[in-house]
Scaffold this active site. Structure first.
Site, PDB file in Angstrom:
ATOM      1  N   ASP A   1      53.544 -93.159   6.590  1.00 50.45           N
ATOM      2  CA  ASP A   1      53.048 -92.330   7.696  1.00 50.45           C
ATOM      3  C   ASP A   1      52.825 -90.898   7.218  1.00 50.45           C
ATOM      4  O   ASP A   1      52.374 -90.044   7.990  1.00 50.45           O
ATOM      5  CB  ASP A   1      53.969 -92.404   8.923  1.00 50.45           C
ATOM      6  N   SER A   2      53.104 -90.635   5.926  1.00 48.46           N
ATOM      7  CA  SER A   2      52.691 -89.371   5.306  1.00 48.46           C
ATOM      8  C   SER A   2      51.185 -89.201   5.432  1.00 48.46           C
ATOM      9  O   SER A   2      50.661 -88.109   5.222  1.00 48.46           O
ATOM     10  CB  SER A   2      53.102 -89.337   3.833  1.00 48.46           C
TER      11      SER A   2
ATOM     12  N   ASP B   1      54.463 -98.334   7.049  1.00 50.48           N
ATOM     13  CA  ASP B   1      55.434 -97.602   7.873  1.00 50.48           C
ATOM     14  C   ASP B   1      55.256 -97.862   9.368  1.00 50.48           C
ATOM     15  O   ASP B   1      54.124 -97.824   9.882  1.00 50.48           O
ATOM     16  CB  ASP B   1      55.249 -96.092   7.662  1.00 50.48           C
TER      17      ASP B   1
ATOM     18  N   LYS C   1      58.308-100.694   6.908  1.00 43.10           N
ATOM     19  CA  LYS C   1      59.397 -99.761   6.590  1.00 43.10           C
ATOM     20  C   LYS C   1      59.727 -98.961   7.838  1.00 43.10           C
ATOM     21  O   LYS C   1      58.821 -98.590   8.589  1.00 43.10           O
ATOM     22  CB  LYS C   1      58.985 -98.830   5.439  1.00 43.10           C
TER      23      LYS C   1
ATOM     24  N   GLU D   1      62.566 -95.747   9.319  1.00 42.81           N
ATOM     25  CA  GLU D   1      63.519 -94.700   8.944  1.00 42.81           C
ATOM     26  C   GLU D   1      64.796 -94.822   9.770  1.00 42.81           C
ATOM     27  O   GLU D   1      64.731 -95.025  10.981  1.00 42.81           O
ATOM     28  CB  GLU D   1      62.884 -93.316   9.171  1.00 42.81           C
TER      29      GLU D   1
ATOM     30  N   GLU E   1      65.441 -90.750   0.207  1.00 43.53           N
ATOM     31  CA  GLU E   1      64.623 -89.541   0.022  1.00 43.53           C
ATOM     32  C   GLU E   1      65.485 -88.280   0.028  1.00 43.53           C
ATOM     33  O   GLU E   1      66.313 -88.084   0.936  1.00 43.53           O
ATOM     34  CB  GLU E   1      63.557 -89.477   1.138  1.00 43.53           C
TER      35      GLU E   1
END
Ligand code: KIV
Length: 277
Positions: free
Chosen positions: A44-45, A83, A113, A115, A182
């Protein structure tokens, strides 16, 4: 041969490093596959490096599906992880499974993925139970930027390090096949990598991980808004692109481009008839 989830297990067992890069479009995904990357992350960057947002919070499910499907079409033989964007899974376990399913069905992802550690173990478990492989993401989790008060290294104090360790264990126990760590101090990551049976993929987490992931615009020098400390530049593609753009402008202005080589011919007789009419 299509790379599958087995590569993560095999790499951990054989002590081989896993390479992962982000991609957001067809042609970049193709180039990465041709270069031999192990797995691609449709991160999602993309909100920052592709769409120009200040952080990842505005990214939608539709954005992720759109870019994930393009990447999957470009890298047919590579394992693609996509993401789950902000608020697509935090709201409920039901939303997590439903949206993970959309990333696989519509976004053609091989895995998703998300978080978070302890707090999202139930979500990871439910998605895995639906036969969708889940990659965890702990430490500095960009979707929590407002809660963290910025993009800050995580796990530096005793209390915080214990929290990161608990998150790592929770993600593994919940059934994730790998975990991204991260912005965590290298020694802590090394300790956690040894503790877990699933591979730890580091980004700003030092060398003693089972693999590494980077945002491709960072490592190719294509994104100048913000360069994280961990982002080594492996090429100056941004400069190469700017020079290419400038050469094109110069040749268009001076009339050098297009030459006959880049143009199409027509029979002289046809032109004669047209111009005589
Ligand atoms: O969104 C992303 O690109 C990521 C990486 C930074 C791991 O999550």
């Amino acid at each position: 041969m299509k790379k599958t989830i087995s590569l993560f297990k095999n790499a951990k067992q054989n002590n081989e490093k896993i390479t992962m890069l982000t991609a957001y479009d067809y042609s970049t995904a193709r180039l990465e596959e041709e270069s031999g990357v192990d797995a691609i992350l449709v991160g999602d960057s993309l909100g920052m490096v592709v769409l120009g947002y200040e952080n990842t919070l505005s990214v939608t499910m539709e954005d992720m599906i759109h870019h994930s499907a393009a990447v999957a079409r470009g890298a047919k033989n590579t394992f693609v992880v996509t993401d789950l964007p902000f608020m697509s899974y935090q709201t409920s376990v039901y939303d997590a499974v439903k949206n993970a399913g959309r990333l696989v069905k519509e976004g053609l992802a091989d895995a998703v993925k998300l978080e978070g550690g302890v707090k999202f173990a139930e979500h990871i478990c439910a998605i895995s139970d639906a036969s969708i492989p889940v990659m965890g993401h702990i430490g500095m989790t960009p979707q929590s930027v407002n809660a963290f008060g910025g993009f800050k290294v995580q796990g530096k104090s005793i209390e915080d390090a214990k929290r990161v360790i608990a998150d790592a264990k929770a993600v593994e126990e919940a059934g994730a096949f790998a975990v991204v760590m991260e912005c965590v101090p290298s020694a802590l990551t090394a300790y956690i990598s040894k503790l877990l049976t699933i591979p730890v993929i580091g980004i700003g987490a030092g060398a003693d991980c089972d693999g590494q992931v980077l945002v491709y615009q960072d490592m190719l020098g294509m994104y100048s808004d913000f360069t994280p400390k961990f982002a080594k530049k492996f090429a100056e593609a941004g400069e190469v692109m700017k020079n290419g753009f400038k050469s094109y402008f110069e040749e268009v202005k001076s009339g050098v481009f297009p030459s006959a080589e880049h143009a199409f011919k027509i029979d002289e007789e046809v032109m004669k008839k047209i111009t005589e009419e």
